[in-house]
Design a protein around this motif. Structure first.
Motif, PDB file in Angstrom:
ATOM      1  N   LEU A 353      58.084  35.661  19.818  1.00 17.77           N
ATOM      2  CA  LEU A 353      56.641  35.804  19.716  1.00 17.77           C
ATOM      3  C   LEU A 353      55.976  34.481  19.333  1.00 17.77           C
ATOM      4  N   SER A 354      56.587  33.767  18.383  1.00 18.63           N
ATOM      5  CA  SER A 354      55.984  32.510  17.930  1.00 18.63           C
ATOM      6  C   SER A 354      56.077  31.427  18.997  1.00 18.63           C
ATOM      7  N   THR A 355      57.226  31.303  19.645  1.00 16.23           N
ATOM      8  CA  THR A 355      57.383  30.241  20.646  1.00 16.23           C
ATOM      9  C   THR A 355      56.588  30.543  21.913  1.00 16.23           C
ATOM     10  N   LEU A 356      56.609  31.811  22.355  1.00 16.23           N
ATOM     11  CA  LEU A 356      55.823  32.150  23.542  1.00 16.23           C
ATOM     12  C   LEU A 356      54.330  32.020  23.259  1.00 16.23           C
ATOM     13  N   GLY A 357      53.914  32.399  22.056  1.00 21.23           N
ATOM     14  CA  GLY A 357      52.508  32.252  21.694  1.00 21.23           C
ATOM     15  C   GLY A 357      52.092  30.796  21.641  1.00 21.23           C
ATOM     16  N   ALA A 358      52.958  29.963  21.017  1.00 21.44           N
ATOM     17  CA  ALA A 358      52.645  28.532  20.940  1.00 21.44           C
ATOM     18  C   ALA A 358      52.623  27.905  22.331  1.00 21.44           C
ATOM     19  N   GLY A 359      53.590  28.294  23.163  1.00 26.15           N
ATOM     20  CA  GLY A 359      53.625  27.753  24.523  1.00 26.15           C
ATOM     21  C   GLY A 359      52.398  28.138  25.325  1.00 26.15           C
ATOM     22  N   ALA A 360      51.987  29.398  25.197  1.00 30.07           N
ATOM     23  CA  ALA A 360      50.797  29.855  25.917  1.00 30.07           C
ATOM     24  C   ALA A 360      49.551  29.126  25.429  1.00 30.07           C
ATOM     25  N   ALA A 361      49.439  28.935  24.106  1.00 31.06           N
ATOM     26  CA  ALA A 361      48.276  28.233  23.551  1.00 31.06           C
ATOM     27  C   ALA A 361      48.224  26.793  24.041  1.00 31.06           C
ATOM     28  N   LEU A 362      49.372  26.135  24.095  1.00 31.87           N
ATOM     29  CA  LEU A 362      49.419  24.753  24.568  1.00 31.87           C
ATOM     30  C   LEU A 362      49.071  24.671  26.054  1.00 31.87           C
ATOM     31  N   ALA A 363      49.545  25.641  26.817  1.00 36.81           N
ATOM     32  CA  ALA A 363      49.240  25.648  28.249  1.00 36.81           C
ATOM     33  C   ALA A 363      47.746  25.853  28.480  1.00 36.81           C
ATOM     34  N   VAL A 364      47.151  26.772  27.740  1.00 38.98           N
ATOM     35  CA  VAL A 364      45.708  27.011  27.867  1.00 38.98           C
ATOM     36  C   VAL A 364      44.924  25.770  27.454  1.00 38.98           C
ATOM     37  N   ALA A 365      45.344  25.145  26.347  1.00 38.39           N
ATOM     38  CA  ALA A 365      44.660  23.930  25.886  1.00 38.39           C
ATOM     39  C   ALA A 365      44.737  22.829  26.934  1.00 38.39           C
ATOM     40  N   SER A 366      45.885  22.707  27.595  1.00 40.15           N
ATOM     41  CA  SER A 366      46.029  21.701  28.654  1.00 40.15           C
ATOM     42  C   SER A 366      45.092  21.997  29.810  1.00 40.15           C
ATOM     43  N   GLY A 367      45.026  23.273  30.203  1.00 38.55           N
ATOM     44  CA  GLY A 367      44.128  23.650  31.288  1.00 38.55           C
ATOM     45  C   GLY A 367      42.670  23.384  30.964  1.00 38.55           C
ATOM     46  N   VAL A 368      42.267  23.700  29.731  1.00 35.50           N
ATOM     47  CA  VAL A 368      40.885  23.453  29.308  1.00 35.50           C
ATOM     48  C   VAL A 368      40.596  21.953  29.315  1.00 35.50           C
ATOM     49  N   THR A 369      41.557  21.178  28.854  1.00 38.93           N
ATOM     50  CA  THR A 369      41.389  19.718  28.834  1.00 38.93           C
ATOM     51  C   THR A 369      41.174  19.176  30.241  1.00 38.93           C
ATOM     52  N   LEU A 370      41.983  19.630  31.186  1.00 38.09           N
ATOM     53  CA  LEU A 370      41.871  19.146  32.560  1.00 38.09           C
ATOM     54  C   LEU A 370      40.575  19.618  33.211  1.00 38.09           C
ATOM     55  N   SER A 371      40.184  20.860  32.947  1.00 42.01           N
ATOM     56  CA  SER A 371      38.962  21.377  33.558  1.00 42.01           C
ATOM     57  C   SER A 371      37.713  20.719  32.989  1.00 42.01           C
ATOM     58  N   ASN A 372      37.828  20.106  31.806  1.00 43.27           N
ATOM     59  CA  ASN A 372      36.687  19.429  31.187  1.00 43.27           C
ATOM     60  C   ASN A 372      36.784  17.904  31.289  1.00 43.27           C
ATOM     61  N   GLY A 373      37.635  17.427  32.212  1.00 44.78           N
ATOM     62  CA  GLY A 373      37.705  15.988  32.448  1.00 44.78           C
ATOM     63  C   GLY A 373      38.114  15.180  31.240  1.00 44.78           C
ATOM     64  N   GLY A 374      39.007  15.727  30.408  1.00 42.93           N
ATOM     65  CA  GLY A 374      39.464  14.982  29.234  1.00 42.93           C
ATOM     66  C   GLY A 374      38.410  14.873  28.149  1.00 42.93           C
ATOM     67  N   PHE A 375      37.420  15.777  28.172  1.00 39.63           N
ATOM     68  CA  PHE A 375      36.350  15.807  27.162  1.00 39.63           C
ATOM     69  C   PHE A 375      35.655  14.441  27.049  1.00 39.63           C
ATOM     70  N   GLU A 376      35.025  14.045  28.156  1.00 35.55           N
ATOM     71  CA  GLU A 376      34.377  12.734  28.239  1.00 35.55           C
ATOM     72  C   GLU A 376      33.276  12.543  27.197  1.00 35.55           C
ATOM     73  N   ARG A 377      32.637  13.636  26.772  1.00 33.55           N
ATOM     74  CA  ARG A 377      31.498  13.507  25.863  1.00 33.55           C
ATOM     75  C   ARG A 377      31.885  12.947  24.495  1.00 33.55           C
ATOM     76  N   ARG A 378      33.162  12.818  24.243  1.00 29.03           N
ATOM     77  CA  ARG A 378      33.577  12.219  22.968  1.00 29.03           C
ATOM     78  C   ARG A 378      33.237  10.730  22.905  1.00 29.03           C
ATOM     79  N   PHE A 379      32.968  10.118  24.055  1.00 28.86           N
ATOM     80  CA  PHE A 379      32.806   8.672  24.108  1.00 28.86           C
ATOM     81  C   PHE A 379      31.478   8.286  24.749  1.00 28.86           C
ATOM     82  N   ASP A 380      31.081   7.049  24.495  1.00 30.43           N
ATOM     83  CA  ASP A 380      29.897   6.464  25.105  1.00 30.43           C
ATOM     84  C   ASP A 380      30.091   6.392  26.622  1.00 30.43           C
ATOM     85  N   PRO A 381      29.028   6.592  27.410  1.00 36.31           N
ATOM     86  CA  PRO A 381      29.156   6.555  28.881  1.00 36.31           C
ATOM     87  C   PRO A 381      29.783   5.268  29.411  1.00 36.31           C
ATOM     88  N   GLN A 382      29.479   4.128  28.791  1.00 37.74           N
ATOM     89  CA  GLN A 382      30.067   2.871  29.247  1.00 37.74           C
ATOM     90  C   GLN A 382      31.578   2.878  29.059  1.00 37.74           C
TER      91      GLN A 382
END
Length: 663
Positions: A353-382
């Motif tokens: 349960l712990s490993t599958l849950g952690a794996g699923a959470a990491l996979a979802v986080a990776s997908g969100v990161t990719l769908s949001n372009g690496g969270f560009e808003r963290r940085f200045d446009p330049q």
């Protein structure tokens, strides 16, 4: 079948050997004077092969083997600590990585979860490349190899025990021999594949497996045991000091640390020795116990720190980070590894349960990161713009690094429509110019073909190597291009473009050799002369246009501009005089040929270095390059007017001497 090695009590000397292995890797990665410390991974492979094969064969011999139990034990050993490191590394990556780096991190994270990170990092370049050195999860490639071994080995041994139980040793020996021969055969031509792909690493794991499948005769002589153990330790340690990034590895060179590891395991079975007592000392055993966690922690701590400060780390910083890696490794071993490995403390239900849950959470986080372009808003446009400028240009990727044979039908069509009368022949620097070449030739009404191979100068007589590794595709590629020119009666013009300076100067990693020449500079001269002669004798080519190398730098332009923006790091510059000095060798190689009239020279440095300092960005402070020397689409647009003018002058000069008439 020979007797399977009998069960043994816990081997402290193997823990000590693990400590030696992980310390070599750590010292190598942290730059502490062990340039070949990467062989520690090979030591781990042999140890794993010995231990895991022993577990499987002993249980199968008794008819007690369970796939479910085996994979649960492996999961308890590997997953909890790995997922803790992945989670904390992901949090750190979110704070310090630029958007493009965070996207690559997310992709490598998914590959790690799927146990295929060795293939992912192979697709990103060699192990020693600059991009790999800044990948926080690079070290998971070896875990993927082991995990693939854990999947394949039980299935293979199950089939052997069922259908040929007397041939388990022969099967293991056959795997060892065949995969070693394959690694030795391909290491000089397919080095990245041999380094990363598990089939080429199988012999290292199965070498340890041989010691488990059939216990070798004991070394009863204490004298012989002492010397064999000492030889084994030397075979492990000496390569760590003697090898470096230019060593052709793995393959035969990897046999040294692997054989040394096997000798140490063997002599340790036989009895006591000075080396075994050293390996079994309390401190080494402790480091060996935490070696898995230490291996997991040491690399992301180092790499994320480099990303955080934007520069190379000094000695004190590396010592502090190394100490932190030990602290995190001990805590991980104490509070994560140990509880999960103990079935009495952590049930199978909690584990999954712990490993599958952690794996699923990491996979979802990776997908969100990719769908949001690496969270560009963290940085200045330049910063985001400069970060994206580091991406390798993907303009018509089918036009470079041809896998099938190069022919007229497979060569890229560029320029105007119609029957091609011109061929552009070059390397990745030529490919970087492709947008400008394509547009210029269209404007001139010239139909053309384009062919290019990375790291390969357009010199059929030359053998080129990079850091001691021969570019085996180069000769075949250049022969194909010459055959294309020989068979065609319409290709009257030839444009040669490449990183000429890099090929002529051996201090940049390339080495060029043409028969009768001892240096890269002389080889370039002779190679061009022989090419010109062969073209005049064998082809319809009448004129050759030689395009010099665009100015290149000691650093990545967009990365340095990023560092200047974020960390106030000095940008640096390249003067016209300095670039002329670097170009002298390659320019000298063409001076005599240019005088013939059929051989024309276009020098891009005249466009970039009009003033005393060479220009690497436009008026909006956006770079012309995506790395240290390959121009991007912006750089290609910058050179277009001058390139078109230069080609127009050459191709429209009806009075130019034909190559056939040149001396």
């Amino acid at each position: 079948m020979g007797a399977v090695a009998s069960p043994q009590k816990h081997r402290d000397d193997i823990d000590g050997l693990r400590a030696v292995a992980v310390l070599m890797v750590l010292l190598f990665h942290y730059g502490f004077g062990v340039p070949g410390g990467y062989v520690g991974v090979d030591v781990f492979f042999v140890i794993s092969g010995f231990l895991i094969t022993g577990i499987i064969t002993r249980q199968m011999e008794k008819g007690e083997f369970s796939f479910l139990e085996f994979y649960e034990r492996r999961a308890r050993r590997i997953l909890p600590a790995l997922f803790v490191v992945l989670i904390i590394s992901s949090i750190g990556a979110l704070f310090v990585l630029l958007p493009s780096d965070l996207e690559r991190f997310a992709k490598s994270l998914i590959a790690s979860l799927l146990s295929v990170s060795n293939f992912w990092f192979w697709s990103q370049g060699g192990y020693f490349g600059s991009a790999s050195e800044m990948a926080p999860l690079l070290h998971t490639w070896s875990l993927a190899v082991e995990e693939q071994f854990y999947i394949a080995l039980p299935l293979a041994l199950f089939l052997v025990y069922r259908w040929a139980p007397r041939h388990v040793f022969s099967f293991t020996a056959g795997v060892t021999v065949v995969t070693f021969i394959a690694a030795a055969f391909f290491v000089s031509t397919r080095t990245p594949e041999v380094f990363y792909f598990s089939p080429f690493r199988a012999w290292e794991l199965s070498l340890g497996g041989l010691l488990a499948v059939r216990r070798p005769p004991a070394v009863t002589s204490k004298f012989h045991r002492q010397w064999i153990a000492a030889a084994g330790l030397l075979l492990v340690v000496v390569p760590a000091v003697a090898f470096n990034e230019e060593t052709l590895f793995p393959g035969p060179s990897a046999a040294l640390p692997c054989l040394g590891t096997a000798l140490l395991i063997w002599t340790g079975m036989s009895g006591d020795s000075v080396v075994r007592r050293i390996l079994a000392t309390r401190l080494l055993v402790l480091v060996g116990l935490i070696s898995y966690s230490l291996y997991l922690w040491h690399w992301p701590i180092l790499v994320l720190a480099k990303h955080a400060v934007g520069q190379d780390l000094g000695l004190v910083s590396r010592l502090v980070l190394g100490g932190l890696a030990f602290v995190m490794a001990f805590l991980s071993w104490k509070f994560v590894e140990t509880p999960f490995r103990n079935r009495g403390r952590t049930s199978g239900r909690v584990l999954w349960l712990s490993t599958l849950g952690a794996g699923a959470a990491l996979a979802v986080a990776s997908g969100v990161t990719l769908s949001n372009g690496g969270f560009e808003r963290r940085f200045d446009p330049q910063v985001v713009t400069l970060d994206r400028a580091r991406a390798r240009q993907a303009f018509r990727t089918e036009c470079i690094d041809y896998r099938p044979r190069v022919e007229a039908v497979s060569a890229c069509k560029i320029g105007a429509a119609g029957v091609p009368t011109l061929l552009v022949w070059g390397d990745s620097y030529a490919h970087a110019m492709l947008p400008a070449l394509d547009t210029a030739l269209k404007n001139l009404g010239v139909a053309a073909l384009f062919v290019a191979e990375s790291g390969c100068p357009p010199l059929p007589q030359a053998v080129v190597s990079w850091k001691g590794r021969e570019n085996w595709r180069c000769q075949q590629f250049n022969r194909d291009v010459m055959r294309l020119l020989t068979d065609s009666h319409r290709l009257e013009h030839l444009v040669l473009a490449a990183a000429w300076n890099a090929y002529a100067a051996e201090d940049q990693g390339y080495k060029l050799r043409v028969a009768g020449s001892d240096t890269s500079e002389d080889s370039l001269k002779r190679g061009l002369v022989e090419l010109t002669y062969d073209l005049g004798e064998q082809t319809a080519v009448e004129r050759i246009v030689f395009i010099g190398q665009v100015p290149s730098y000691e650093w990545s332009i967009p990365t340095r501009m990023l560092d200047a923006n974020r960390w106030d790091v000095a940008l640096g510059s390249l003067t016209r005089e300095a670039w002329r000095a670097k170009s002298e060798a390659s320019h000298a190689a063409v001076r005599g040929l240019v005088g013939s009239g059929a051989f024309q020279f276009i020098d891009p440095s005249e466009w970039f270095c009009r003033s005393g300092v060479c220009q690497y960005a436009d008026q909006a402070n956006l770079p012309f390059y995506w790395d240290h020397g390959h121009i991007n689409s912006r750089g290609s647009a910058f050179i277009l007017p001058q390139l078109e003018q230069g080609l127009r002058k050459v191709l429209a000069d009806q009075g130019a001497i034909s190559l056939r008439a040149s001396p």
